[in-house]
Design an enzyme around this catalytic site. Sequence first.
Site, PDB file in Angstrom:
ATOM      1  N   ILE A  48       0.895  -1.138  -0.122  1.00 30.21           N
ATOM      2  CA  ILE A  48      -0.102   0.015   0.124  1.00 30.21           C
ATOM      3  C   ILE A  48       0.951   1.224  -0.054  1.00 30.21           C
ATOM      4  O   ILE A  48       0.606   2.347  -0.769  1.00 30.21           O
ATOM      5  CB  ILE A  48      -0.975  -0.015   1.255  1.00 30.21           C
ATOM      6  CG1 ILE A  48      -2.031  -1.342   1.079  1.00 30.21           C
ATOM      7  CG2 ILE A  48      -1.675   1.213   1.333  1.00 30.21           C
ATOM      8  CD1 ILE A  48      -2.852  -1.370   2.312  1.00 30.21           C
ATOM      9  N   TYR A 202      -1.396  -7.123  16.878  1.00 27.08           N
ATOM     10  CA  TYR A 202      -1.515  -6.278  15.834  1.00 27.08           C
ATOM     11  C   TYR A 202      -2.762  -5.597  15.912  1.00 27.08           C
ATOM     12  O   TYR A 202      -3.006  -4.364  15.839  1.00 27.08           O
ATOM     13  CB  TYR A 202      -1.510  -7.272  14.731  1.00 27.08           C
ATOM     14  CG  TYR A 202      -1.937  -6.285  13.409  1.00 27.08           C
ATOM     15  CD1 TYR A 202      -0.738  -5.670  12.904  1.00 27.08           C
ATOM     16  CD2 TYR A 202      -3.134  -6.316  12.792  1.00 27.08           C
ATOM     17  CE1 TYR A 202      -1.142  -4.749  11.819  1.00 27.08           C
ATOM     18  CE2 TYR A 202      -3.274  -5.665  11.716  1.00 27.08           C
ATOM     19  CZ  TYR A 202      -2.523  -4.754  10.985  1.00 27.08           C
ATOM     20  OH  TYR A 202      -2.666  -4.105   9.921  1.00 27.08           O
TER      21      TYR A 202
END
Length: 318
Positions: A48, A202
């Site tokens: 990304i 995460y």
Amino acid sequence: MFTVLLICGGLVGFYLLLRVTVFQLPKCKSTAKLHGKTVIVTGANTGIGKATALDLARRGARVVLACRDEGRAQAAVTHIRRESGNNEVLYMHLDLASLKSVRSFAENFLKKESRLDILINNAGLVVGGKTEDGFGRIFGINHLGHFLLTVLLLERLKESGPSRVVTVSSMAHSGGKIDFDCINTHKDLGLGNSTFALLMLYSHSKLCNVLFTHELAKRLKGTNVTCYSLHPGAIKTDIGRHSSLWWQLFMAPILLLFFSDVESGAQTSLYCALQEGIEPLSGRYFSSCAVQNVSAKARDDAVAKKLWEVSERLVGLA
């Protein structure tokens, strides 16, 4: 046999319908040009981040790829320059797992660059182990490194305003929590190195991203700097490249069938960086190029303030 073929054809048709409807992410429609503007994108050598940097370069920005791996970063620079026709794309070394490296990057950038218009905190990993400074790697890279980087660059952002700070979070933040006792005792957001434990870490780190942006917006009130956090979508990236081989084999067909490409994943980052008129939404969380509501824990003023203060202490700013 005909029935089996009919069922298979129906399933394929249904999947293709999902691909162009449910899994189709909206695009950033901003036509903004960025000539004379300077942008930093962390983790811009792949995924990304690279797609985001390419789009910004095509708009004329001077784009700094802030990355750890020089070889991959220089390859990305070459690719982006060629594809965009913009030679104002450069690499500067940044290892978010090292507070010393973050400080060195900020010092070098402030010496060499006269302005900073957009900071995109894009880098993120799912990986076990400890950072150079003894923090859990997910905590250190996904939150603390970006926290320190942003604070060190805030004055330059203010001088260059109107400017923006964009932090890539994830919808995974909804499953996260902030355990300050664990942070103070273990310098981490949780314990364990199993695949499940790493995924939870995460999630906790992505909640840190949302709360950091929430508190940052409060501290930026009265300035010409705004900030946003976001979910990029379910995207095929190599964020889990350090996970076990079995997990990668398990995820491969799911990523192939149901996750979108990195160009789609860059769209909400670009929206938050470029879209006119979203300044009143500073501090908010975005997905699919639109502002989204978050749960109470992701906009808890007291927790966001405490996380900021604890982060300041951990990175040596307090």
